[in-house]
Enzyme design. Structure first.
Site, PDB file in Angstrom:
ATOM      1  N   ASP A 134       0.761  -1.103   0.053  1.00 32.84           N
ATOM      2  CA  ASP A 134       0.109   0.023  -0.057  1.00 32.84           C
ATOM      3  C   ASP A 134       1.064   1.256  -0.067  1.00 32.84           C
ATOM      4  O   ASP A 134       1.528   1.547   0.994  1.00 32.84           O
ATOM      5  CB  ASP A 134      -0.923  -0.081   1.309  1.00 32.84           C
ATOM      6  CG  ASP A 134      -1.949   1.172   1.208  1.00 32.84           C
ATOM      7  OD1 ASP A 134      -2.880   0.967   2.214  1.00 32.84           O
ATOM      8  OD2 ASP A 134      -1.935   2.082   0.490  1.00 32.84           O
ATOM      9  N   HIS A 182      -6.404  11.265   5.050  1.00 31.01           N
ATOM     10  CA  HIS A 182      -7.753  11.026   5.554  1.00 31.01           C
ATOM     11  C   HIS A 182      -8.551  12.310   5.431  1.00 31.01           C
ATOM     12  O   HIS A 182      -8.518  13.079   6.372  1.00 31.01           O
ATOM     13  CB  HIS A 182      -7.557  10.461   6.921  1.00 31.01           C
ATOM     14  CG  HIS A 182      -8.753   9.531   7.182  1.00 31.01           C
ATOM     15  ND1 HIS A 182     -10.084  10.040   7.010  1.00 31.01           N
ATOM     16  CD2 HIS A 182      -8.803   8.109   7.388  1.00 31.01           C
ATOM     17  CE1 HIS A 182     -11.120   8.800   7.370  1.00 31.01           C
ATOM     18  NE2 HIS A 182     -10.224   7.832   7.598  1.00 31.01           N
ATOM     19  N   GLU A 188     -11.211   1.209  -0.644  1.00 32.46           N
ATOM     20  CA  GLU A 188     -10.091   0.015  -0.365  1.00 32.46           C
ATOM     21  C   GLU A 188     -11.084  -0.815   0.695  1.00 32.46           C
ATOM     22  O   GLU A 188     -11.813  -0.374   1.373  1.00 32.46           O
ATOM     23  CB  GLU A 188      -9.033   0.660   0.483  1.00 32.46           C
ATOM     24  CG  GLU A 188      -9.085   1.286   1.654  1.00 32.46           C
ATOM     25  CD  GLU A 188      -7.744   1.895   2.422  1.00 32.46           C
ATOM     26  OE1 GLU A 188      -6.842   0.872   2.580  1.00 32.46           O
ATOM     27  OE2 GLU A 188      -7.625   3.181   2.865  1.00 32.46           O
ATOM     28  N   ASP A 219      -3.508   7.046  -3.571  1.00 28.82           N
ATOM     29  CA  ASP A 219      -3.254   6.145  -2.726  1.00 28.82           C
ATOM     30  C   ASP A 219      -3.945   4.696  -3.132  1.00 28.82           C
ATOM     31  O   ASP A 219      -5.058   4.738  -3.386  1.00 28.82           O
ATOM     32  CB  ASP A 219      -4.054   6.488  -1.357  1.00 28.82           C
ATOM     33  CG  ASP A 219      -4.145   5.398  -0.358  1.00 28.82           C
ATOM     34  OD1 ASP A 219      -4.795   5.570   0.689  1.00 28.82           O
ATOM     35  OD2 ASP A 219      -3.517   4.315  -0.505  1.00 28.82           O
ATOM     36  N   HIS A 254     -11.668   6.038   2.370  1.00 28.38           N
ATOM     37  CA  HIS A 254     -11.621   7.327   2.964  1.00 28.38           C
ATOM     38  C   HIS A 254     -11.540   8.317   1.752  1.00 28.38           C
ATOM     39  O   HIS A 254     -11.085   8.116   0.793  1.00 28.38           O
ATOM     40  CB  HIS A 254     -10.525   7.610   3.944  1.00 28.38           C
ATOM     41  CG  HIS A 254      -9.072   7.012   3.468  1.00 28.38           C
ATOM     42  ND1 HIS A 254      -8.334   7.877   2.771  1.00 28.38           N
ATOM     43  CD2 HIS A 254      -8.477   5.734   3.265  1.00 28.38           C
ATOM     44  CE1 HIS A 254      -7.210   7.261   2.348  1.00 28.38           C
ATOM     45  NE2 HIS A 254      -7.422   5.929   2.747  1.00 28.38           N
ATOM     46  N   GLU A 306      -7.028  -1.522  -3.333  1.00 38.30           N
ATOM     47  CA  GLU A 306      -7.407  -0.154  -3.244  1.00 38.30           C
ATOM     48  C   GLU A 306      -7.010   0.744  -4.691  1.00 38.30           C
ATOM     49  O   GLU A 306      -6.021   0.518  -5.010  1.00 38.30           O
ATOM     50  CB  GLU A 306      -6.480   0.556  -2.211  1.00 38.30           C
ATOM     51  CG  GLU A 306      -6.999   2.157  -1.984  1.00 38.30           C
ATOM     52  CD  GLU A 306      -5.957   2.416  -0.719  1.00 38.30           C
ATOM     53  OE1 GLU A 306      -4.780   1.967  -0.271  1.00 38.30           O
ATOM     54  OE2 GLU A 306      -6.447   3.600  -0.169  1.00 38.30           O
TER      55      GLU A 306
HETATM   56  C1  LIG Z   1      -0.110   7.395   9.321  1.00 40.66           C
HETATM   57  O1  LIG Z   1      -0.185   6.726   8.221  1.00 40.66           O
HETATM   58  C2  LIG Z   1      -1.192   6.555   7.372  1.00 40.66           C
HETATM   59  C3  LIG Z   1      -1.096   6.171   6.091  1.00 40.66           C
HETATM   60  C4  LIG Z   1      -2.002   6.031   5.262  1.00 40.66           C
HETATM   61  C5  LIG Z   1      -3.398   6.145   5.552  1.00 40.66           C
HETATM   62  C6  LIG Z   1      -4.538   6.093   5.004  1.00 40.66           C
HETATM   63  N1  LIG Z   1      -5.759   5.170   5.687  1.00 40.66           N
HETATM   64  N2  LIG Z   1      -6.504   5.824   6.257  1.00 40.66           N
HETATM   65  N3  LIG Z   1      -7.271   4.880   7.026  1.00 40.66           N
HETATM   66  C7  LIG Z   1      -6.618   4.133   6.821  1.00 40.66           C
HETATM   67  C8  LIG Z   1      -5.689   4.034   5.916  1.00 40.66           C
HETATM   68  C9  LIG Z   1      -4.972   2.720   5.518  1.00 40.66           C
HETATM   69  C10 LIG Z   1      -3.442   2.939   5.639  1.00 40.66           C
HETATM   70  O2  LIG Z   1      -5.216   2.941   4.041  1.00 40.66           O
HETATM   71  C11 LIG Z   1      -5.447   1.500   6.085  1.00 40.66           C
HETATM   72  C12 LIG Z   1      -6.948   1.297   6.390  1.00 40.66           C
HETATM   73  C13 LIG Z   1      -7.286   2.475   7.400  1.00 40.66           C
HETATM   74  O3  LIG Z   1      -8.395   2.872   7.728  1.00 40.66           O
HETATM   75  C14 LIG Z   1      -9.015   2.825   8.898  1.00 40.66           C
HETATM   76  O4  LIG Z   1     -10.329   2.856   8.790  1.00 40.66           O
HETATM   77  N4  LIG Z   1      -7.923   2.982   9.906  1.00 40.66           N
HETATM   78  C15 LIG Z   1      -8.579   3.350  11.291  1.00 40.66           C
HETATM   79  C16 LIG Z   1      -9.611   4.436  11.303  1.00 40.66           C
HETATM   80  C17 LIG Z   1      -8.688   1.857  11.923  1.00 40.66           C
HETATM   81  C18 LIG Z   1      -3.451   6.592   6.985  1.00 40.66           C
HETATM   82  C19 LIG Z   1      -2.474   6.851   7.875  1.00 40.66           C
HETATM   83 CO   LIG Z   2      -3.742   2.801   1.140  1.00 39.64          CO
END
Ligand SMILES: COc1ccc(Cn2nnc3c2[C@](C)(O)CC[C@@H]3OC(=O)NC(C)C)cc1
Ligand SMILES: [Co+2]
Length: 367
Positions: free
Chosen positions: A139, A227, A253, A150, A219, A348
């Site tokens: 990813d 995000h 994703e 992304d 997201h 994704e």
């Molecule tokens: C700090 O580095 C990152 C890198 C990428 C992202 C992008 N992302 N934003 N949310 C998520 C992601 C990922 C990395 O895609 C993986 C799923 C994750 O979904 C999710 O619901 N997460 C929690 C609320 C439990 C966020 C931070």
């Molecule tokens: Co991603």
């Protein structure tokens, strides 16, 4: 003359697309009450001032396609996580012509294995070696002027995992098909869950349902913010009647698992990002202050990992980083894992809900 890409990838995409106009993603007409958008002159007029932004996203997407084509060919059991991360990051930096905050890596290269679903990337000294029986989620992100692409895929070497990887692909495709302007988030979750309900996998003589991971989501994406605030569910009954809106950029994703279908934080943290809601926080510790200056200068609100601090020459930063996390200035994102012994998969894409069409910008001939 027209330059072609090398192996490993070193030629910037701007030297290949010498017109500086980058290829469109896969464009789909909207369905239901939005079919009029395809031919609306008013909507086309709305798009014209955004052409530079779209071109930035498409340039990032082309970098993603060319880097992942090489990664999908080269990644094999026996390689270390560090070698894999560096081949992807070196390729990304070269092809996007990394340049401060104007272009570069979008967020840390996720290389989560087996029951780990997300937010794992090696820290310095990581000795983990990829195995034949591993299921690896790759990813990674590329940004141009803060427009982040992304996109993620799953690699397996033992064909016994093919069904798990296929399920994630088909479920994400169903989510992409359902997404559109004025579509409710809960309807996307239901469409994804429907596909997962039809998949199971037999591993070593035992049959497992393949479940969506209910606390992982897609997201929205905003400039320099991975995000963007809306979470796109991958299960039914989320009850979220929030609608997608014209102009939004989405990361669709989905994640599936042979375990509980639920992740918790576990293991050493590698992923961090400046908190977007911290405001001014007085910092007394000099080390924390200088580290925050480096973070602001090098990453802004883009997520980063420890290896990116290492390469900037930061040393002995763990205490400073802990202070910033405790002060709420930086958020830590530890690895997200399902139960030990389970296997997870992901696919994704990044989409643009343009006024006239839905463009899957990160679409390639691989996935
Ligand atoms: C700090 O580095 C990152 C890198 C990428 C992202 C992008 N992302 N934003 N949310 C998520 C992601 C990922 C990395 O895609 C993986 C799923 C994750 O979904 C999710 O619901 N997460 C929690 C609320 C439990 C966020 C931070
Ligand atoms: Co991603």
């Amino acid at each position: 003359g027209p330059k072609t890409q090398t192996e490993p990838p070193t030629v910037p995409v701007s030297k290949i697309y010498t017109t500086k106009v980058y290829p469109l993603g896969e464009c789909h007409d909207y369905i239901n009450e939005n079919t009029w958008r395809t031919t609306s002159e008013e909507k086309r007029a709305e798009e014209r001032p955004k052409e530079d932004d779209y071109n930035d996203v498409r340039r990032a997407a082309e970098v993603h396609r060319q880097v992942r084509a090489y990664a999908r060919k080269i990644i094999k059991p026996g390689m270390t996580m560090t070698e894999i991360a560096e081949l992807i990051e070196n390729g990304t930096r070269a092809l996007v012509e990394e340049n401060g905050m104007e272009s570069g890596i979008g967020f840390p290269t996720g290389l989560s294995i087996n029951h780990c679903a997300a937010h794992y990337t090696p820290n310095a000294g990581d000795k983990v070696v990829l195995q034949y029986d591993d299921v690896l989620k790759v990813d990674f992100g590329v940004h141009v002027n803060g427009r982040i692409v992304d996109s993620a895929f799953t690699l397996n070497f033992n064909p016994k995992f093919d069904k798990l990887v296929e399920a994630a692909r088909e479920a994400t495709y169903a989510g992409i098909k359902e997404a559109g302007i004025d579509v409710r988030l809960c309807d996307i979750g239901a469409a994804v869950h429907e596909v997962y309900d039809s998949y199971e996998i037999e591993l070593d003589g035992k049959t497992y349902d393949i479940k969506p991971i209910r606390n992982l989501n897609g997201h929205t994406i905003e400039p320099y913010k991975i995000h963007g605030g809306k979470s796109i569910p991958i299960i039914r009954d989320s009850g979220d009647e929030t609608k997608l809106e014209e102009g939004e950029q989405l990361a669709i994703e989905t994640f599936c698992s042979t375990g509980r279908g639920y992740v918790v934080e576990d293991g050493e943290c590698s992923h961090y990002a400046r908190s977007t809601d911290s405001g001014f926080v007085p910092l007394r510790l000099a080390r924390a202050k200088s580290l925050l200056a480096t973070i602001n200068k090098s990453f802004g609100t883009l997520p980063f990992c420890r290896r990116y601090l290492d390469r900037l020459g930061e040393e002995k930063y763990l205490m400073g980083l802990r202070n910033l996390v405790d002060a709420g200035v930086v958020t830590a994102y530890p690895p997200l894992v399902d139960t030990k012994g389970s296997y997870t998969a992901q696919l994704e894409h990044t989409l643009l809900l343009r006024p006239t069409c839905k463009e899957i910008v990160s679409k390639g001939d691989d996935y």
